[in-house]
Design a protein around this motif. Structure first.
Motif, PDB file in Angstrom:
ATOM      1  N   PRO A  99       0.805  -1.235   0.000  1.00 31.96           N
ATOM      2  CA  PRO A  99       0.000   0.000   0.000  1.00 31.96           C
ATOM      3  C   PRO A  99       0.834   1.280   0.000  1.00 31.96           C
ATOM      4  CG  PRO A  99       0.103  -0.893   2.210  1.00 31.96           C
ATOM      5  CD  PRO A  99       0.895  -1.842   1.336  1.00 31.96           C
ATOM      6  N   PHE A 100       2.150   1.170   0.046  1.00 29.74           N
ATOM      7  CA  PHE A 100       2.994   2.355   0.153  1.00 29.74           C
ATOM      8  C   PHE A 100       3.376   2.912  -1.220  1.00 29.74           C
ATOM      9  CE2 PHE A 100       3.451   0.301   4.241  1.00 29.74           C
ATOM     10  CZ  PHE A 100       3.366   1.380   5.102  1.00 29.74           C
ATOM     11  N   ALA A 101       3.818   4.165  -1.216  1.00 29.88           N
ATOM     12  CA  ALA A 101       4.229   4.831  -2.451  1.00 29.88           C
ATOM     13  C   ALA A 101       5.750   4.921  -2.514  1.00 29.88           C
ATOM     14  CB  ALA A 101       3.631   6.240  -2.505  1.00 29.88           C
ATOM     15  N   SER A 102       6.305   4.617  -3.670  1.00 30.38           N
ATOM     16  CA  SER A 102       7.754   4.750  -3.875  1.00 30.38           C
ATOM     17  C   SER A 102       8.023   6.094  -4.533  1.00 30.38           C
ATOM     18  CB  SER A 102       8.266   3.627  -4.775  1.00 30.38           C
ATOM     19  OG  SER A 102       8.149   2.395  -4.117  1.00 30.38           O
ATOM     20  N   THR A 103       8.346   7.069  -3.707  1.00 29.84           N
ATOM     21  CA  THR A 103       8.527   8.420  -4.226  1.00 29.84           C
ATOM     22  C   THR A 103      10.019   8.755  -4.313  1.00 29.84           C
ATOM     23  OG1 THR A 103       8.044   9.089  -1.954  1.00 29.84           O
ATOM     24  CG2 THR A 103       6.318   9.433  -3.568  1.00 29.84           C
ATOM     25  N   ALA A 136       2.142  16.817  -3.163  1.00 31.27           N
ATOM     26  CA  ALA A 136       1.133  15.889  -2.649  1.00 31.27           C
ATOM     27  C   ALA A 136      -0.249  16.515  -2.811  1.00 31.27           C
ATOM     28  CB  ALA A 136       1.383  15.609  -1.175  1.00 31.27           C
ATOM     29  N   VAL A 175      -1.198   6.696  -1.871  1.00 33.85           N
ATOM     30  CA  VAL A 175      -1.569   5.896  -0.704  1.00 33.85           C
ATOM     31  C   VAL A 175      -3.028   6.214  -0.387  1.00 33.85           C
ATOM     32  CG1 VAL A 175       0.731   5.651   0.336  1.00 33.85           C
ATOM     33  CG2 VAL A 175      -0.661   7.648   0.896  1.00 33.85           C
ATOM     34  N   SER A 176      -3.758   5.212   0.115  1.00 32.48           N
ATOM     35  CA  SER A 176      -5.190   5.391   0.313  1.00 32.48           C
ATOM     36  C   SER A 176      -5.684   4.497   1.441  1.00 32.48           C
ATOM     37  CB  SER A 176      -5.913   5.042  -0.993  1.00 32.48           C
ATOM     38  OG  SER A 176      -7.248   5.499  -0.954  1.00 32.48           O
ATOM     39  N   THR A 202      -6.931   9.849   0.712  1.00 29.90           N
ATOM     40  CA  THR A 202      -6.075   9.438  -0.397  1.00 29.90           C
ATOM     41  C   THR A 202      -5.046  10.535  -0.601  1.00 29.90           C
ATOM     42  OG1 THR A 202      -7.818   8.168  -1.493  1.00 29.90           O
ATOM     43  CG2 THR A 202      -5.992   8.903  -2.868  1.00 29.90           C
ATOM     44  N   VAL A 203      -3.773  10.155  -0.620  1.00 31.32           N
ATOM     45  CA  VAL A 203      -2.709  11.120  -0.912  1.00 31.32           C
ATOM     46  C   VAL A 203      -2.030  10.666  -2.195  1.00 31.32           C
ATOM     47  CG1 VAL A 203      -0.650  12.289  -0.073  1.00 31.32           C
ATOM     48  CG2 VAL A 203      -2.343  11.455   1.573  1.00 31.32           C
ATOM     49  N   TYR A 212       0.875  11.586  -5.148  1.00 31.43           N
ATOM     50  CA  TYR A 212       2.138  12.337  -5.248  1.00 31.43           C
ATOM     51  C   TYR A 212       2.441  12.637  -6.706  1.00 31.43           C
ATOM     52  CZ  TYR A 212       2.768  11.127  -0.349  1.00 31.43           C
ATOM     53  OH  TYR A 212       2.597  11.009   1.010  1.00 31.43           O
ATOM     54  N   ALA A 270      11.040  13.744   3.631  1.00 29.52           N
ATOM     55  CA  ALA A 270      10.412  12.414   3.570  1.00 29.52           C
ATOM     56  C   ALA A 270      11.290  11.408   4.298  1.00 29.52           C
ATOM     57  CB  ALA A 270      10.232  11.999   2.110  1.00 29.52           C
ATOM     58  N   TYR A 271      10.619  10.553   5.100  1.00 35.91           N
ATOM     59  CA  TYR A 271      11.317   9.459   5.792  1.00 35.91           C
ATOM     60  C   TYR A 271      10.526   8.185   5.586  1.00 35.91           C
ATOM     61  CZ  TYR A 271      12.851  13.494   8.524  1.00 35.91           C
ATOM     62  OH  TYR A 271      13.314  14.723   8.915  1.00 35.91           O
ATOM     63  N   ASP A 272      11.235   7.103   5.389  1.00 31.14           N
ATOM     64  CA  ASP A 272      10.601   5.789   5.364  1.00 31.14           C
ATOM     65  C   ASP A 272      11.240   4.933   6.434  1.00 31.14           C
ATOM     66  OD1 ASP A 272       9.581   6.827   2.944  1.00 31.14           O
ATOM     67  OD2 ASP A 272       9.355   4.803   2.179  1.00 31.14           O
ATOM     68  N   TRP A 273      10.426   4.115   7.083  1.00 31.37           N
ATOM     69  CA  TRP A 273      10.952   3.181   8.074  1.00 31.37           C
ATOM     70  C   TRP A 273      10.261   1.834   7.890  1.00 31.37           C
ATOM     71  CZ3 TRP A 273       8.429   0.256  11.717  1.00 31.37           C
ATOM     72  CH2 TRP A 273       9.250  -0.444  12.603  1.00 31.37           C
ATOM     73  N   PHE A 281      -3.937  -0.695   7.368  1.00 26.20           N
ATOM     74  CA  PHE A 281      -3.168   0.374   6.721  1.00 26.20           C
ATOM     75  C   PHE A 281      -3.867   1.695   7.008  1.00 26.20           C
ATOM     76  CE2 PHE A 281      -2.038   3.152   3.135  1.00 26.20           C
ATOM     77  CZ  PHE A 281      -0.663   3.129   3.280  1.00 26.20           C
ATOM     78  N   ILE A 321      -3.708   6.191   7.357  1.00 23.59           N
ATOM     79  CA  ILE A 321      -3.109   7.471   6.994  1.00 23.59           C
ATOM     80  C   ILE A 321      -3.602   8.502   8.008  1.00 23.59           C
ATOM     81  CG2 ILE A 321      -2.930   9.285   5.247  1.00 23.59           C
ATOM     82  CD1 ILE A 321      -3.548   7.136   3.133  1.00 23.59           C
ATOM     83  N   HIS A 360       5.863  -0.933   8.969  1.00 21.01           N
ATOM     84  CA  HIS A 360       6.401  -0.049   7.931  1.00 21.01           C
ATOM     85  C   HIS A 360       5.664   1.285   8.043  1.00 21.01           C
ATOM     86  CE1 HIS A 360       7.332   0.299   3.272  1.00 21.01           C
ATOM     87  NE2 HIS A 360       7.756   1.337   3.956  1.00 21.01           N
ATOM     88  N   TYR A 361       6.386   2.387   7.924  1.00 26.90           N
ATOM     89  CA  TYR A 361       5.673   3.655   7.798  1.00 26.90           C
ATOM     90  C   TYR A 361       6.429   4.636   6.919  1.00 26.90           C
ATOM     91  CZ  TYR A 361       8.420   5.534  11.826  1.00 26.90           C
ATOM     92  OH  TYR A 361       9.408   5.937  12.688  1.00 26.90           O
ATOM     93  N   GLN A 362       5.695   5.601   6.431  1.00 27.15           N
ATOM     94  CA  GLN A 362       6.250   6.683   5.616  1.00 27.15           C
ATOM     95  C   GLN A 362       5.764   8.002   6.202  1.00 27.15           C
ATOM     96  OE1 GLN A 362       4.715   5.896   1.605  1.00 27.15           O
ATOM     97  NE2 GLN A 362       6.641   4.896   1.080  1.00 27.15           N
ATOM     98  N   LEU A 363       6.689   8.945   6.287  1.00 29.07           N
ATOM     99  CA  LEU A 363       6.375  10.265   6.820  1.00 29.07           C
ATOM    100  C   LEU A 363       6.755  11.304   5.765  1.00 29.07           C
ATOM    101  CD1 LEU A 363       5.536  11.213   9.785  1.00 29.07           C
ATOM    102  CD2 LEU A 363       7.932  11.809  10.045  1.00 29.07           C
ATOM    103  N   ARG A 364       5.849  12.227   5.513  1.00 34.42           N
ATOM    104  CA  ARG A 364       6.137  13.307   4.569  1.00 34.42           C
ATOM    105  C   ARG A 364       5.789  14.620   5.249  1.00 34.42           C
ATOM    106  NH1 ARG A 364       8.078   9.484   2.684  1.00 34.42           N
ATOM    107  NH2 ARG A 364       7.645   8.386   0.742  1.00 34.42           N
ATOM    108  N   VAL A 365       6.672  15.598   5.170  1.00 39.26           N
ATOM    109  CA  VAL A 365       6.402  16.938   5.679  1.00 39.26           C
ATOM    110  C   VAL A 365       6.249  17.856   4.469  1.00 39.26           C
ATOM    111  CG1 VAL A 365       7.260  18.861   7.049  1.00 39.26           C
ATOM    112  CG2 VAL A 365       7.688  16.505   7.793  1.00 39.26           C
TER     113      VAL A 365
END
Lengths: 119, 119
Positions: free
Chosen positions: A4-8, A15, A51-52, A62-63, A65, A106-109, B59, B61, B95-100
């Motif tokens: 479900p994640f976006a590869s940006t 966004a 992502v949604s 829904t975001v 990019y 942007a951070y991914d974990w 999932f 948001i 898993h998570y993604q953060l966007r500012v």
């Protein structure tokens, strides 16, 4: 289940944050149109990912990019997308909020994968 | 059901977009911590509002809105919030993604209320 994640790419990019409340029981054509819009968006210049999530009360976020503001403008003016938005206001939503924002950081974990191949 | 939408001022302001996959069955303390973080965030300087949705697959948001980048930095450094994030990585998320992002444009739309008081 698809990821479900976006590869940006690295920021900056844009966004579109869409938060919407669905009408109760208003499902006629919704899933089909949503799938078609996802397919069309993927083919748009400058589309980077989406992502949604929608909860049990019909409130969804829904975001999507995009490379730049121009890509967002072109997608807004895409004729089939414009018709779908009008249909959304007529039939599917009671309320929505749209935010256009420039992503600066942007951070991914991800949790370390379990060591499945160890004895 | 409380209103799920955010009442934000005119742009510009900032958004923190948090997309996360919950671990299956990992609920110990999660709801309590999430409620506490929502309460703490509301009291932070520069907090403007939040929208949040989580689907049946876990999932979710959450988009929180802030006056400026400095408000986001202060919230990130809030000690109880920092501990909750660490706990999230240990226990709750895979898993998570953060966007500012800096919000540049905003639209709200709501269906006209039905004329309930007409005969």
């Amino acid at each position: 289940m698809p990821c479900p994640f976006a590869s940006t790419p690295a920021p900056p990019y844009y966004a579109v944050i869409f938060a919407a409340q669905r009408r109760a029981g208003a499902d006629a054509g919704y899933a089909q149109t949503a799938a078609r819009m996802a397919q069309l968006a993927t083919a748009q210049p400058g589309y980077l990912g989406v992502v949604s999530s929608r909860d049990a009360d019909g409130f969804g976020i829904t975001v999507s990019y995009w490379r730049d503001a121009e890509s967002i403008r072109a997608w807004r003016e895409q004729i089939e997308h414009a018709r779908a938005r009008a249909r959304g206001r007529e039939c599917w939503y009671t309320h929505y909020q749209l935010r256009v924002a420039r992503v600066e950081r942007a951070y991914d974990w991800a949790a370390a994968a379990p060591p499945e191949d160890l004895p």
